[in-house]
Design a protein around this motif. Structure first.
Motif, short mmCIF file in Angstrom:
data_model
loop_
_atom_site.label_atom_id
_atom_site.label_comp_id
_atom_site.label_asym_id
_atom_site.label_seq_id
_atom_site.Cartn_x
_atom_site.Cartn_y
_atom_site.Cartn_z
N SER A 35 0.96 -1.06 0.12
CA SER A 35 -0.04 0.43 0.06
C SER A 35 0.99 1.28 0.36
O SER A 35 -0.12 2.89 -0.10
CB SER A 35 -0.83 -0.30 1.33
N GLY A 36 2.35 1.24 -0.03
CA GLY A 36 2.97 2.48 0.42
C GLY A 36 2.69 2.58 1.40
O GLY A 36 4.16 3.74 1.69
N ALA A 37 3.16 1.66 2.43
CA ALA A 37 2.84 2.45 4.04
C ALA A 37 5.01 1.50 4.22
O ALA A 37 4.87 0.09 4.15
CB ALA A 37 2.09 2.12 4.73
N PRO A 38 5.31 2.65 4.82
CA PRO A 38 6.92 1.89 5.09
C PRO A 38 6.23 1.01 6.27
O PRO A 38 6.01 1.55 7.31
CB PRO A 38 7.50 3.23 5.88
N LEU A 39 7.96 0.22 6.93
CA LEU A 39 7.49 -0.64 8.19
C LEU A 39 7.90 -0.02 9.10
O LEU A 39 9.37 0.16 8.95
CB LEU A 39 8.09 -2.09 7.31
N THR A 40 7.51 -0.18 10.22
CA THR A 40 8.85 0.37 11.76
C THR A 40 9.42 -0.83 11.57
O THR A 40 9.39 -2.01 11.59
CB THR A 40 7.33 0.42 12.88
N ASP A 41 10.09 -0.47 12.52
CA ASP A 41 10.33 -1.21 13.32
C ASP A 41 10.02 -2.75 14.35
O ASP A 41 10.26 -3.51 14.36
CB ASP A 41 11.77 -0.59 14.84
N GLN A 113 12.61 0.22 -9.91
CA GLN A 113 10.64 0.25 -10.58
C GLN A 113 11.19 -0.52 -11.70
O GLN A 113 10.24 -1.06 -12.97
CB GLN A 113 11.49 1.57 -11.45
N ALA A 114 12.11 -1.15 -12.77
CA ALA A 114 12.21 -1.96 -13.38
C ALA A 114 11.66 -3.41 -12.79
O ALA A 114 11.15 -4.01 -14.17
CB ALA A 114 13.55 -2.54 -14.76
N ARG A 115 11.61 -3.96 -12.04
CA ARG A 115 11.77 -5.50 -11.39
C ARG A 115 9.55 -5.57 -11.81
O ARG A 115 8.91 -4.05 -11.49
CB ARG A 115 11.51 -5.63 -10.37
N THR A 116 9.55 -6.77 -11.92
CA THR A 116 8.34 -6.46 -11.81
C THR A 116 7.37 -8.13 -10.07
O THR A 116 8.38 -8.80 -10.70
CB THR A 116 7.26 -7.10 -13.14
N GLY A 117 6.97 -8.06 -10.31
CA GLY A 117 6.37 -8.40 -9.59
C GLY A 117 6.87 -9.58 -7.91
O GLY A 117 6.23 -10.11 -7.63
N HIS A 118 7.00 -7.33 -7.02
CA HIS A 118 6.99 -7.35 -5.94
C HIS A 118 6.09 -6.81 -5.31
O HIS A 118 6.39 -5.84 -5.50
CB HIS A 118 8.90 -7.31 -5.93
N PHE A 119 6.39 -7.21 -4.23
CA PHE A 119 5.32 -6.16 -3.71
C PHE A 119 5.39 -4.96 -2.81
O PHE A 119 4.70 -4.00 -2.94
CB PHE A 119 4.38 -7.38 -1.91
N MET A 120 6.92 -4.65 -2.26
CA MET A 120 7.20 -3.52 -2.18
C MET A 120 7.35 -2.28 -3.31
O MET A 120 8.16 -2.60 -4.55
CB MET A 120 8.54 -3.52 -1.55
N SER A 121 6.77 -0.81 -3.01
CA SER A 121 6.48 0.16 -3.60
C SER A 121 7.42 0.66 -3.53
O SER A 121 8.03 0.72 -2.87
CB SER A 121 5.28 0.69 -3.77
N PRO A 122 7.86 1.17 -5.20
CA PRO A 122 9.26 1.74 -5.67
C PRO A 122 9.17 2.65 -4.35
O PRO A 122 10.21 4.06 -4.19
CB PRO A 122 9.39 2.45 -6.70
N SER A 123 7.86 3.90 -4.24
CA SER A 123 7.93 4.96 -2.93
C SER A 123 8.36 4.47 -1.95
O SER A 123 8.85 5.43 -1.28
CB SER A 123 6.00 4.89 -3.17
N LEU A 124 8.77 3.60 -1.35
CA LEU A 124 9.25 3.03 -0.58
C LEU A 124 10.05 3.28 0.00
O LEU A 124 11.36 3.60 1.09
CB LEU A 124 8.70 1.88 0.19
N LEU A 125 11.39 3.32 -1.34
CA LEU A 125 13.29 3.58 -1.62
C LEU A 125 13.04 4.43 -1.03
O LEU A 125 14.68 4.31 0.08
CB LEU A 125 13.60 3.65 -2.93
N GLN A 126 13.23 5.65 -0.48
CA GLN A 126 12.92 6.55 -0.18
C GLN A 126 13.10 6.50 1.77
O GLN A 126 13.82 7.27 2.93
CB GLN A 126 12.46 8.18 0.02
N SER A 127 12.70 6.10 1.96
CA SER A 127 12.12 5.55 3.93
C SER A 127 13.18 4.57 3.66
O SER A 127 13.35 4.86 5.37
CB SER A 127 10.91 4.87 3.56
N GLN A 128 13.56 3.73 2.86
CA GLN A 128 14.87 2.73 2.94
C GLN A 128 15.79 4.08 3.26
O GLN A 128 17.03 3.50 4.28
CB GLN A 128 14.38 1.59 1.97
#
Length: 165
Positions: A35-41, A113-128
């Motif tokens: 859903s685009g929400a980052p995971l917490t500790d 952005q080039a990968r397919t079939g993964h559940f993690m939204s690329p929008s979460l990269l900044q939070s990582q």
């Protein structure tokens, strides 16, 4: 090229079992990331403890394995090594090496952005990147630049592992 691609390549080359950490996330974590929400500790802790159990099982069996996961923080790497116990035999830890696949935000974003079939939204990269605490040499970590292709990255990891074994 992803962490999974490098891990699979190295696993096949070395003949080691590979565990994809994403396969062990609980359904709630997957839904949250999708859903685009980052995971917490707090979200990550049960998952990291499960991965710790895998490490302990492999070490007790005396086998080599590759475990893929984004252990972004020192706390996460400590949970992988020690579980909730906080300590472990020092000799046992020498068998665990962290490979930190380092790359620029732009490079990793393009690959996500080039990968397919993964559940993690690329929008979460900044939070990582915001949460990232690169491992130190004291953590038995090697840093590998991911600008090169999979065979070169795997060869660099293999060379570093052979120097430590």
């Amino acid at each position: 090229m992803t962490m999974t691609t490098v891990g699979s390549f190295l696993s096949e080359k070395l003949g080691w079992t590979m565990y994809e950490g994403d396969d062990y996330h609980p359904k709630e974590n997957i839904e949250k990331m999708a859903s685009g929400a980052p995971l917490t500790d707090q979200d990550r802790t049960p998952w990291l403890l499960l991965l710790h159990d895998i490490i302990q099982r492999e070490m007790a069996a005396g086998t080599n394995a590759i475990l893929l996961c984004s252990a972004l923080k020192k706390l996460y790497r400590q949970l992988l090594l020690f579980g909730r116990g906080g300590s472990c035999e020092r000799d046992a830890l020498e068998g665990v090496v962290f490979a930190y696949l380092h790359g620029s935000f732009q490079l990793i974003q393009a690959r996500m952005q080039a990968r397919t079939g993964h559940f993690m939204s690329p929008s979460l990269l900044q939070s990582q990147f915001d949460a990232l605490e690169p491992p130190s040499p004291a953590e038995n970590a090697i840093t590998v630049d991911i600008q090169n292709g999979t065979p070169e990255i795997a060869a660099e990891i293999e060379l570093a592992l052979s120097a430590r074994m």
